[in-house]
Design a protein around this motif. Structure first.
Motif, PDB file in Angstrom:
ATOM      1  N   GLN A  14      37.865  43.632  48.270  1.00  0.00           N
ATOM      2  CA  GLN A  14      39.208  44.183  48.073  1.00  0.00           C
ATOM      3  C   GLN A  14      40.037  44.049  49.335  1.00  0.00           C
ATOM      4  O   GLN A  14      41.239  43.746  49.276  1.00  0.00           O
ATOM      5  N   GLN A  15      39.398  44.270  50.486  1.00  0.00           N
ATOM      6  CA  GLN A  15      40.118  44.145  51.750  1.00  0.00           C
ATOM      7  C   GLN A  15      40.523  42.692  52.020  1.00  0.00           C
ATOM      8  O   GLN A  15      41.622  42.421  52.519  1.00  0.00           O
ATOM      9  N   ILE A  16      39.645  41.746  51.676  1.00  0.00           N
ATOM     10  CA  ILE A  16      39.991  40.334  51.861  1.00  0.00           C
ATOM     11  C   ILE A  16      41.220  39.989  51.025  1.00  0.00           C
ATOM     12  O   ILE A  16      42.166  39.361  51.516  1.00  0.00           O
ATOM     13  N   VAL A  17      41.200  40.385  49.760  1.00  0.00           N
ATOM     14  CA  VAL A  17      42.323  40.083  48.868  1.00  0.00           C
ATOM     15  C   VAL A  17      43.601  40.710  49.390  1.00  0.00           C
ATOM     16  O   VAL A  17      44.657  40.048  49.492  1.00  0.00           O
ATOM     17  N   ARG A  18      43.541  41.993  49.733  1.00  0.00           N
ATOM     18  CA  ARG A  18      44.735  42.708  50.184  1.00  0.00           C
ATOM     19  C   ARG A  18      45.321  42.067  51.439  1.00  0.00           C
ATOM     20  O   ARG A  18      46.534  41.834  51.539  1.00  0.00           O
ATOM     21  N   PRO A  34      39.534  42.189  35.991  1.00  0.00           N
ATOM     22  CA  PRO A  34      40.728  42.152  36.841  1.00  0.00           C
ATOM     23  C   PRO A  34      41.277  43.537  37.185  1.00  0.00           C
ATOM     24  O   PRO A  34      42.007  43.700  38.165  1.00  0.00           O
ATOM     25  N   ALA A  35      40.927  44.562  36.403  1.00  0.00           N
ATOM     26  CA  ALA A  35      41.440  45.908  36.665  1.00  0.00           C
ATOM     27  C   ALA A  35      40.966  46.449  38.007  1.00  0.00           C
ATOM     28  O   ALA A  35      41.565  47.383  38.551  1.00  0.00           O
ATOM     29  N   GLY A  36      39.901  45.863  38.565  1.00  0.00           N
ATOM     30  CA  GLY A  36      39.382  46.343  39.832  1.00  0.00           C
ATOM     31  C   GLY A  36      40.057  45.751  41.050  1.00  0.00           C
ATOM     32  O   GLY A  36      39.710  46.108  42.185  1.00  0.00           O
ATOM     33  N   LEU A  37      41.031  44.873  40.857  1.00  0.00           N
ATOM     34  CA  LEU A  37      41.707  44.250  42.001  1.00  0.00           C
ATOM     35  C   LEU A  37      42.629  45.245  42.699  1.00  0.00           C
ATOM     36  O   LEU A  37      43.248  46.090  42.063  1.00  0.00           O
ATOM     37  N   PRO A  38      42.767  45.130  44.044  1.00  0.00           N
ATOM     38  CA  PRO A  38      43.519  46.109  44.818  1.00  0.00           C
ATOM     39  C   PRO A  38      45.017  45.845  44.896  1.00  0.00           C
ATOM     40  O   PRO A  38      45.738  46.605  45.522  1.00  0.00           O
ATOM     41  N   VAL A  39      45.477  44.748  44.321  1.00  0.00           N
ATOM     42  CA  VAL A  39      46.904  44.405  44.374  1.00  0.00           C
ATOM     43  C   VAL A  39      47.385  44.108  42.960  1.00  0.00           C
ATOM     44  O   VAL A  39      46.580  43.861  42.061  1.00  0.00           O
ATOM     45  N   PRO A  40      48.695  44.148  42.717  1.00  0.00           N
ATOM     46  CA  PRO A  40      49.202  43.803  41.385  1.00  0.00           C
ATOM     47  C   PRO A  40      48.751  42.409  40.970  1.00  0.00           C
ATOM     48  O   PRO A  40      48.667  41.489  41.805  1.00  0.00           O
TER      49      PRO A  40
END
Length: 211
Positions: A14-18, A34-40
């Protein structure tokens, strides 16, 4: 930069994606949910797959990428070969697609430690190693698979992970580990992985990272 992230809904993932999205990278997140992703969802390209152990299902997600970052691994003490098996699928997909740069999360005990580490650190490490023996064995096999691959891999080896903030202030040792390095936040693991993408000195190397 075009980046694909595996394990995108986990703590480090999540931190990598954000952080990658915030830096302006084009991010593809490979997820089951996909609901677990930290960004829209509008900020990332989502590749939803039912099975992460199927290289064919992953090939499209890694094709044409500048780098693949993986935070795949066991979330419990029972590793069951998760890191080795799933990373093997990523490697097969990358090699089939001709994608070369790969950075993965491993752990400090997999690599060498400083010979002059204090006695307390050595005792703590021995105790943790006994508890997480199966996890570290899995990560060791994962790193062996990396070494056999044709990818330009880097294994990032943090110590105990915390939920602290990103500081950008930590020590890195290529081929070793920082003396008395005991903790690192998941946010700084992600920061280090993104920072190492373009570092040629870390290709086909393990990198110890800690405060």
């Amino acid at each position: 930069m075009r980046i694909t992230v595996f394990g995108a809904t986990g703590g480090v993932g999540q931190q990598i994606v954000r952080q990658a999205v915030a830096a302006g990278h084009e991010v593809t997140a490979v997820v089951r949910d996909p609901a677990g992703l930290p960004v829209p969802l509008s900020d990332v390209q989502v590749c939803a797959v039912a099975r992460l152990d199927d290289p064919e299902a992953l090939r499209e997600a890694v094709a044409g990428r500048d780098a693949v970052l993986s935070a795949l691994g066991s979330r419990t003490r029972r590793a069951d070969g998760v890191a080795e098996r799933l990373t093997g699928s990523v490697l097969a997909a990358m090699e089939a697609a001709g994608t070369r740069r790969l950075l993965v999360v491993s752990a400090a005990p997999v690599g060498p430690r400083p010979a002059d580490d204090p006695l307390l650190d050595r005792l703590v490490r021995k105790g943790i190693g006994a508890v997480l023996k199966e996890v570290y064995a899995d990560l060791t096999l994962m790193e062996a698979a990396l070494a056999r691959s044709a990818t330009d891999w880097t294994s990032v080896r943090p110590p105990k992970l915390t939920d602290g903030p990103r500081t950008g202030r930590y020590r890195t040792v290529v081929g070793g580990f920082p003396r008395s390095g005991r903790t690192l936040s998941r946010a700084d693991v992600a920061h280090a992985m993104l920072a190492l993408i373009d570092d040629p000195a870390t290709v086909k190397q393990g990198v110890g990272v800690a405060y």
